[in-house]
Design a protein around this motif. Structure first.
Motif, PDB file in Angstrom:
ATOM      1  N   VAL A 124      13.269 -26.636 -46.469  1.00 21.36           N
ATOM      2  CA  VAL A 124      13.227 -26.124 -47.835  1.00 21.36           C
ATOM      3  C   VAL A 124      14.322 -25.083 -48.024  1.00 21.36           C
ATOM      4  O   VAL A 124      14.865 -24.534 -47.061  1.00 21.36           O
ATOM      5  N   ASN A 125      14.633 -24.799 -49.280  1.00 27.02           N
ATOM      6  CA  ASN A 125      15.526 -23.698 -49.624  1.00 27.02           C
ATOM      7  C   ASN A 125      14.714 -22.414 -49.568  1.00 27.02           C
ATOM      8  O   ASN A 125      13.919 -22.129 -50.469  1.00 27.02           O
ATOM      9  N   LEU A 126      14.884 -21.637 -48.513  1.00 27.59           N
ATOM     10  CA  LEU A 126      14.071 -20.443 -48.302  1.00 27.59           C
ATOM     11  C   LEU A 126      14.284 -19.387 -49.370  1.00 27.59           C
ATOM     12  O   LEU A 126      13.451 -18.479 -49.529  1.00 27.59           O
ATOM     13  N   ASN A 127      15.386 -19.487 -50.127  1.00 29.49           N
ATOM     14  CA  ASN A 127      15.656 -18.521 -51.194  1.00 29.49           C
ATOM     15  C   ASN A 127      15.136 -18.976 -52.550  1.00 29.49           C
ATOM     16  O   ASN A 127      15.260 -18.249 -53.535  1.00 29.49           O
ATOM     17  N   HIS A 128      14.561 -20.168 -52.605  1.00 32.84           N
ATOM     18  CA  HIS A 128      13.985 -20.660 -53.861  1.00 32.84           C
ATOM     19  C   HIS A 128      12.782 -19.789 -54.221  1.00 32.84           C
ATOM     20  O   HIS A 128      11.975 -19.443 -53.347  1.00 32.84           O
ATOM     21  N   PRO A 129      12.611 -19.418 -55.507  1.00 33.77           N
ATOM     22  CA  PRO A 129      11.457 -18.596 -55.886  1.00 33.77           C
ATOM     23  C   PRO A 129      10.115 -19.177 -55.456  1.00 33.77           C
ATOM     24  O   PRO A 129       9.161 -18.427 -55.227  1.00 33.77           O
ATOM     25  N   TYR A 130      10.053 -20.474 -55.313  1.00 36.48           N
ATOM     26  CA  TYR A 130       8.804 -21.112 -54.911  1.00 36.48           C
ATOM     27  C   TYR A 130       8.401 -20.763 -53.480  1.00 36.48           C
ATOM     28  O   TYR A 130       7.222 -20.834 -53.132  1.00 36.48           O
ATOM     29  N   ARG A 146      22.911 -29.879 -37.453  1.00 38.88           N
ATOM     30  CA  ARG A 146      22.384 -28.980 -36.450  1.00 38.88           C
ATOM     31  C   ARG A 146      21.343 -28.083 -37.111  1.00 38.88           C
ATOM     32  O   ARG A 146      21.289 -27.952 -38.328  1.00 38.88           O
ATOM     33  N   CYS A 147      20.495 -27.455 -36.288  1.00 39.23           N
ATOM     34  CA  CYS A 147      19.540 -26.498 -36.818  1.00 39.23           C
ATOM     35  C   CYS A 147      20.287 -25.291 -37.383  1.00 39.23           C
ATOM     36  O   CYS A 147      21.481 -25.105 -37.100  1.00 39.23           O
ATOM     37  N   PRO A 148      19.631 -24.450 -38.174  1.00 29.56           N
ATOM     38  CA  PRO A 148      20.334 -23.321 -38.797  1.00 29.56           C
ATOM     39  C   PRO A 148      21.070 -22.419 -37.828  1.00 29.56           C
ATOM     40  O   PRO A 148      22.099 -21.835 -38.193  1.00 29.56           O
ATOM     41  N   ASN A 149      20.594 -22.305 -36.588  1.00 28.12           N
ATOM     42  CA  ASN A 149      21.296 -21.448 -35.619  1.00 28.12           C
ATOM     43  C   ASN A 149      22.347 -22.214 -34.821  1.00 28.12           C
ATOM     44  O   ASN A 149      22.918 -21.681 -33.865  1.00 28.12           O
ATOM     45  N   GLY A 150      22.616 -23.467 -35.200  1.00 24.06           N
ATOM     46  CA  GLY A 150      23.647 -24.260 -34.546  1.00 24.06           C
ATOM     47  C   GLY A 150      23.175 -25.058 -33.359  1.00 24.06           C
ATOM     48  O   GLY A 150      23.964 -25.790 -32.746  1.00 24.06           O
ATOM     49  N   ARG A 173      18.876 -28.561 -44.451  1.00 25.57           N
ATOM     50  CA  ARG A 173      20.179 -28.714 -43.818  1.00 25.57           C
ATOM     51  C   ARG A 173      21.320 -28.371 -44.769  1.00 25.57           C
ATOM     52  O   ARG A 173      21.188 -28.492 -45.983  1.00 25.57           O
ATOM     53  N   LYS A 174      22.416 -27.975 -44.156  1.00 26.80           N
ATOM     54  CA  LYS A 174      23.621 -27.665 -44.920  1.00 26.80           C
ATOM     55  C   LYS A 174      24.796 -28.455 -44.369  1.00 26.80           C
ATOM     56  O   LYS A 174      24.848 -28.785 -43.193  1.00 26.80           O
ATOM     57  N   ILE A 175      25.720 -28.763 -45.253  1.00 33.08           N
ATOM     58  CA  ILE A 175      27.021 -29.321 -44.865  1.00 33.08           C
ATOM     59  C   ILE A 175      28.038 -28.226 -45.158  1.00 33.08           C
ATOM     60  O   ILE A 175      28.329 -27.941 -46.318  1.00 33.08           O
ATOM     61  N   GLY A 176      28.516 -27.583 -44.114  1.00 28.12           N
ATOM     62  CA  GLY A 176      29.312 -26.381 -44.307  1.00 28.12           C
ATOM     63  C   GLY A 176      28.414 -25.274 -44.817  1.00 28.12           C
ATOM     64  O   GLY A 176      27.388 -24.958 -44.219  1.00 28.12           O
ATOM     65  N   SER A 177      28.799 -24.695 -45.966  1.00 30.70           N
ATOM     66  CA  SER A 177      27.979 -23.633 -46.563  1.00 30.70           C
ATOM     67  C   SER A 177      27.093 -24.151 -47.692  1.00 30.70           C
ATOM     68  O   SER A 177      26.366 -23.374 -48.309  1.00 30.70           O
TER      69      SER A 177
END
Length: 426
Positions: free
Chosen positions: A58-64, A83-87, A100-104
């Motif tokens: 999930v988007n941890l910064n989403h208000p939800y 990769r996981c958020p910590n690489g 997940r992210k692709i780049g930023s």
């Protein structure tokens, strides 16, 4: 030998739709359909419980989701481009729940946000929040491969007691390639036995696994799709706003509950109208968490039995009297049932259980209970069987004729059928 991989069906188990805005929780049609307000009015929002979800992140910064994710787990195959958020390939902790992210930039993964939002999203001015906004979420963000799913299940199993996990929601489905089609029968598929064992452990320890039934409208399918076909997974189908079974539901005898498929929830940056059996499973999981908070002294299986016994009967072209969750009715039933007391399953047309004697045997007859587990106690000895046919008889030899024997018959192991009978052996 080539590897046997899990093929996802139709982008997990969701029918994608466009975003929209919504009003506050009390006006959410899906919550009105299941009478959620009646439980909220009693002061229960799921507080003190945790619902585990295996899905995308999930988007941890989403208000939800601010403050709603209490733990996370990430697992990525070595061959993946992600990769996981910590690489790394594996990570735990809240940050591991991030999609997940692709780049930023976030990748186009809305599914995890949708299902998590239905369970326990924060109410906002734009969307209603989850059905159990007081619950916490453990978000397992894994590659939906055999190894990824198993890793996520094991992590949930490890954390169940510390986090008071009461339910697991799984909104994805698939089938195996490069293996015989009959291996879709989960209980005899060796590839799935480790997963089945973890689900069994979860359920025995009070965590009910809910799984979407799937979005493949096949009328002659032998069983539900993976993972809902697994014995200890409660398969959940969906209904539309007319309270009809949705046209796309993979229907089989394994489906135990249905729930609305149209709850407003989150996507990566905004909100969407949910769809698919993906939306039904988390709605049931969150509803179950509400009742577990409301009735802490009632057992996990007793609460589940109440949901099924009190549900609104829904008829399908394939099956009749499938219970649709009704929180008001379930709450009232549990309020009037002592902890540990029997809650009889909802009666279904054509279902028969009976006990008789024949040629020195005590015989248990079962009609209409295919796929379910029967156990009975005869003179202090237990026997347990799985019903594999639409009509089946099981027998046990007795030592003599003319004996008066009491038989206590149980359905699905922990939920006693309202059935006790005394017979005289012949």
């Amino acid at each position: 030998m080539k590897s046997k991989s899990l093929a996802l069906i139709a982008a997990l188990a969701v029918l994608l739709s466009t975003g929209l805005s919504a009003n506050a929780a009390s006006s959410e049609p899906a919550y009105q359909a299941i009478n959620a307000q009646s439980v909220w009015d009693q002061g229960f929002t799921g507080e003190g419980t945790t619902v585990a979800i295996i899905d995308q992140g999930v988007n941890l910064n989403h208000p939800y989701f601010v403050g709603q994710i209490i733990d996370g787990y990430c697992f990525v195959e070595a061959t993946s481009s992600f990769r996981c958020p910590n690489g790394s390939l594996e990570q735990s902790g809240v940050e591991a729940a991030s999609q997940r992210k692709i780049g930023s930039q976030f990748s186009a993964e809305d599914h995890g946000n949708m299902v998590a939002g239905i369970v326990a999203g924060n109410p906002t001015n734009e969307a209603p929040g989850g059905v159990a906004p007081g619950s916490d979420i453990l978000m397992a963000n894994v590659d939906l491969t055999l190894s990824g799913i198993l890793a996520g299940l094991r992590y949930v199993d490890q954390r169940k007691e510390e986090l008071n996990i009461v339910a697991l929601s799984m909104s994805w489905g698939g089938y195996f390639t490069e293996i015989p089609r009959e291996w879709l029968r989960c209980d005899t598929n060796p590839e799935l036995q480790q997963m089945a064992a973890v689900l069994s452990s979860l359920r025995k320890n009070g965590v009910i696994p809910f799984a979407s039934a799937g979005n493949t409208p096949t009328l002659d399918i032998a069983t539900s799709l993976f993972p809902s076909c697994l014995k200890d997974a409660v398969a959940v189908g969906s209904v539309n706003q007319a309270k009809d079974v949705s046209w796309y539901v993979t229907m089989s005898d394994k489906v135990e509950l249905v729930a609305p498929d149209y709850t407003t929830s989150a996507n990566t940056f905004s909100y969407i109208r949910s769809s698919g059996t993906s939306a039904a499973a988390p709605l049931v999981a969150g509803s179950y968490a509400l009742l577990r908070q409301a009735f802490p002294n009632h057992g996990a299986e007793q609460v589940l039995s109440a949901i099924k016994a009190s549900g609104t009967p829904i008829n399908d072209v394939i099956r009749k009297n499938i219970p649709m969750i009704d929180l008001r009715a379930a709450y009232l039933l549990l309020s009037n049932t002592a902890a540990g007391a029997v809650i009889a399953p909802q009666a279904s047309t054509g279902q028969v259980l009976n006990v008789g004697t024949f040629n020195g045997k005590i015989v248990v007859y079962a009609k209409g209970y295919k796929g379910q587990t029967l156990s009975w106690r005869i003179a202090g000895r237990w026997q347990k069987v799985t019903v594999t046919k639409d009509y089946q008889a099981f027998d046990r030899l007795t030592s003599a004729t003319g004996l008066t024997v009491k038989i206590d018959l149980y359905l699905n192991g922990v939920t006693p059928e309202a059935f006790s009978k005394t017979v005289i052996t012949k």
